[in-house]
Design a protein around this motif. Structure first.
Motif, PDB file in Angstrom:
ATOM      1  N   THR A 221      -4.202  -4.643  -2.007  1.00 41.53           N
ATOM      2  CA  THR A 221      -5.193  -5.395  -1.222  1.00 41.53           C
ATOM      3  C   THR A 221      -4.752  -6.852  -1.066  1.00 41.53           C
ATOM      4  OG1 THR A 221      -6.922  -3.984  -2.143  1.00 41.53           O
ATOM      5  CG2 THR A 221      -7.633  -5.980  -1.041  1.00 41.53           C
TER       6      THR A 221
ATOM      7  N   THR B  75     -10.066  -1.566  -5.162  1.00 36.22           N
ATOM      8  CA  THR B  75     -10.537  -0.813  -4.010  1.00 36.22           C
ATOM      9  C   THR B  75     -11.081   0.522  -4.504  1.00 36.22           C
ATOM     10  OG1 THR B  75      -8.814  -1.851  -2.689  1.00 36.22           O
ATOM     11  CG2 THR B  75      -9.822   0.127  -1.774  1.00 36.22           C
TER      12      THR B  75
ATOM     13  N   GLU C 242      -5.255   1.156   3.277  1.00 30.49           N
ATOM     14  CA  GLU C 242      -5.027   1.248   1.828  1.00 30.49           C
ATOM     15  C   GLU C 242      -6.007   2.249   1.238  1.00 30.49           C
ATOM     16  OE1 GLU C 242      -6.444  -2.080  -0.445  1.00 30.49           O
ATOM     17  OE2 GLU C 242      -5.929  -1.119  -2.343  1.00 30.49           O
TER      18      GLU C 242
HETATM   19 MG   LIG Z   1      -7.007  -2.563  -3.572  1.00 35.11          MG
END
Ligand SMILES: [Mg+2]
Ligand SMILES: Nc1nc2c(ncn2[C@@H]2O[C@H](COP(=O)(O)OP(=O)(O)OP(=O)(O)O)[C@@H](O)[C@H]2O)c(=O)[nH]1
Length: 235
Positions: free
Chosen positions: A80, A98, A117
């Motif tokens: 990220t 995440t 992602e």
């Molecule tokens: Mg992440």
């Protein structure tokens, strides 16, 4: 081959304050882009867990003609953070894991790139493989200082691409700023990249996301240009 000139990202700006509205939209009525790449299961898993689910505004919303790039790697590798830095051209470390997926759009002069992602925690890794057939490129991020988990990172990478001999792969050996970080050669050996690079385009770049607010490093700029070039070639 000429490298694309880069423009500041237009779609990530101002995204944070729109997060909640976008999350609700993604969960209740799947985003046109995401519905093509995210199975409903992942949306519901993220929703059910009250997950942090960030869907940044995508300029191609509704067109379905994106250039999707999958970003994977173990939890905490820096996926990220790297994506935010690529999108804004300024270093911005992520503060939270995440818990589902994270879609970010990055524009260059010649194309729009859509990065997806998927979180690296164990519970999310089973989703990784689902996306490989749908993407142009895999970015695999490793924490260069996390020596203990490099064997796991290697195993997962090899498993991921074993049935796809042509998918281009860019490995980012992140956290090069940390004391004890393995250098590029050591990362190359630890991930046994020579075993998977023969029939595909494969690149390994050292990166770091050093301080909030500063401009991204030259290595990160190189990575961004390389990714854009690979996407152009893959079209
Ligand atoms: Mg992440
Ligand atoms: N020192 C250093 N810290 C970094 C770097 N990149 C990311 N971090 C930190 O590492 C931690 C994890 O970063 P994330 O970007 O959330 O990692 P991730 O790969 O997205 O992790 P998941 O979303 O859980 O899969 C955060 O505390 C970041 O601030 C880096 O290059 N150097």
């Amino acid at each position: 081959m000429a490298r694309p000139a880069l423009l500041p990202c237009t779609c990530a700006a101002g995204a944070e304050h729109r997060l909640h509205r976008e999350v609700a939209f993604a969960v209740l009525s799947p985003h046109p882009l995401l519905s093509s790449v995210i199975p409903p299961g992942l949306l519901s898993v993220a929703h059910a867990r009250g997950a942090w689910l960030s869907v940044l505004p995508l300029a191609s919303q509704g067109t379905g003609h994106g250039k999707q790039i999958l970003v994977l790697g173990l939890d905490g590798a820096g996926k990220t953070s790297v994506l935010h830095s690529l999108a804004t051209n300024h270093v911005k470390r992520s503060m939270a894991p995440t818990e589902g997926f994270n879609a970010i759009c990055v524009n260059t002069e010649e194309l729009q790139m859509e990065f997806l992602e998927i979180g690296g925690s164990e519970s999310l890794r089973s989703y990784w493989k689902m996306y490989l057939p749908k993407v142009l490129l895999l970015i695999y991020v490793v924490d260069s200082a996390d020596h203990a988990r490099l064997p796991v990172a290697k195993q997962l990478l090899h498993q991921l691409i074993q049935n796809n001999s042509t998918l281009p792969v860019v490995v980012l050996a992140n956290k090069q700023d940390l004391e004890g970080a393995y250098c590029i050669t050591d990362i190359h050996d630890a991930l046994a990249l020579s075993d998977i690079g023969d029939n595909r385009k494969m690149f390994l770049i050292g990166t770091h996301v050093a301080e909030d607010g500063s401009e991204i490093s030259s290595n990160m700029k190189d990575a961004k240009e390389l990714i854009a070039q690979l996407v152009l070639e893959a079209q």
